[in-house]
Design an enzyme around this catalytic site. Structure first.
Site: not given
Ligand code: NI
Length: 189
Positions: A45, A102-103, A144-145, A50, A148
């Site tokens: 995701g 998470c990235l 989760h996304e 991000q 963000h």
């Molecule tokens: Ni994330």
């Protein structure tokens, strides 16, 4: 184009993202770039904050979770979607734990509790409107996304104790004192 991924500590990750309209300039290119960026980082995701953009777009791809022979294989392998201007309508069920990463927060994985079922209203990349309910891993990735674009990170959902224990690691991420196999942008470097 592959964007660098914004690391923990950057103010853009704490901002509530704004909706966009149909005529948003460069939208299809941006979405394409987001997929390229996510795939390059082997993510499941990616949300626009991000890559430094406080707008309500996120993409998901559950195919890395698809294991042949597992009952949800078919669902996961094709679960690749773009969510624009998403609004969660409701979340139901008994919260369950899943080990999230998470990235923007490399090298940290923690169990996060979320409800198993989510109903969400959103537009796809062609601005068709949908109102859909998701369960299991797809729901988990969406939640989760979605966090963000609301300016929330999974670490915000941990206990005070866990947060305290992770403090040093998180501050190292902000300073760029980590190794990620994709390009990142660090707020304190
Ligand atoms: Ni994330």
């Amino acid at each position: 184009m592959i964007y660098p991924i914004v690391a923990y500590g950057d103010p853009v990750l704490k901002k509530k993202a704004s909706p966009i309209d149909k005529d948003f300039e460069g939208l299809s290119q941006l979405i394409e770039d987001m997929y390229e960026t996510m795939e390059n980082a082997h993510g499941v995701g990616l949300a626009a904050p991000q890559i430094g953009k406080a707008i309500r777009i996120f993409i998901v791809d559950a195919s890395p979770f698809a294991e042949e022979g597992e009952p949800d294989y078919e669902v996961l392998k094709d679960f690749k979607k773009t969510f624009i201007n998403a609004q969660i309508i409701e979340e139901v069920g008994e919260p369950w734990a899943f080990n999230e990463g998470c990235l923007s927060i490399p090298e940290i994985r923690e169990d996060v509790f979320r409800k198993p079922k989510v109903t969400i209203r959103y537009f796809d990349e062609n601005f068709n409107e949908f109102n859909e309910t998701f369960e299991g891993l797809p729901a988990r990735i969406i939640q989760h996304e979605y966090d963000h674009i609301e300016g929330i990170l999974f670490t915000d959902r941990l206990s005070t104790l866990r947060k305290r224990l992770l403090k040093g690691k998180l501050s190292n991420i902000s300073k760029g004192k980590i190794v990620a196999d994709y390009r990142m942008r660090f707020p304190l470097k």
